[in-house]
Design an enzyme around this catalytic site. Sequence first.
Site, PDB file in Angstrom:
ATOM      1  CE  LYS A 211      29.841  37.383 -21.166  1.00  0.00           C
ATOM      2  NZ  LYS A 211      29.559  38.643 -20.503  1.00  0.00           N
TER       3      LYS A 211
ATOM      4  CG  ASP B 166      26.939  39.771 -18.149  1.00  0.00           C
ATOM      5  OD1 ASP B 166      27.627  39.569 -17.131  1.00  0.00           O
ATOM      6  OD2 ASP B 166      27.170  39.228 -19.246  1.00  0.00           O
TER       7      ASP B 166
END
Length: 277
Positions: free
Chosen positions: A66, A102
């Site tokens: 990420k 997220d």
Amino acid sequence: MEKHFAVIGHPIEHTLSPKMHKAGYEALGIDAEYQRFHVEPNHLAQAVAGLCALGFSGWNVTLPHKEKIISCLDILTPEARRAGAVNTVKILEGQRIGHNTDGDGFVRSVEKELNGFKRKKAVLLGAGGASKGIALALAEQGMQIHILNRTPEKAKILMELIKQWGGTATSGDFAPGAWIEDVDLLVQTTSVGLQGEPFPFSVQGIPDRALVVDIIFNPRETAFLQEAKKQGCRTLNGLGMLLYQGALAWEFWLGGQAPVEVMRQALEDQLNADVYK
Ligand code: ATR
């Protein structure tokens, strides 16, 4: 023309995302495919170039890529810049755009139960990547954030980061304390509970108006959530966060509204399947 999407990670074999997205495409008659790819950390740049060369429209990014993927991208959205991490990439006119769903996925997953964010108190247990994304998104909604972490220095670093982004934050010991009495939202973001182990401390005394969330979804109910339930609190596991980060990625790629209930059912079905019991 058929569109191609994917998720890349290491490991990746247990990802629930392909079936969640594919159920959505089927429900809305969208001509698209969603695959999973195992990408070793030292092959990330080649994998990104390969996905672009193969004409993928976008892909999700999971651990451990990420943060590292940022150097392979052209543009970051404000959400990705805020998180310092990317979980969603979109290819638009040849440009590689990094986005992060997220934190806002978590926000969406609790908004109905919490009924407003402004000036309410959120306590986050843990200060890793997951906590950071959630904390910054909740701070942007106007919540006051209190961070508790086993390694206190990391809680302080996250507290400072939230302040830099204009939020209100404090940090404290990874232990019960005065914070328990006025918490509105308690979020468990550490890996404790993944193997069925008990949480290191009790949340006895928490007000029963508090919403308690554990971002773990397998097991469905950690010992931590079981205790919160015994205290009379409403509880949520991490399935909602997984669902809404996926729904927001869908909307970033395809526009319109993701078929959230169909996608939720696809997640439930997979968790109910024998392989995850
Ligand atoms: P993620 O990206 O999933 O948040 P991470 O960045 O590795 O993963 O962070 C893991 C978090 O779980 C950290 O807050 C970690 O605490 P430390 O910073 O002290 O390492 C926390 N954690 C992991 N195991 C723990 C344990 N046994 N007790 C308490 N906290 C734990």
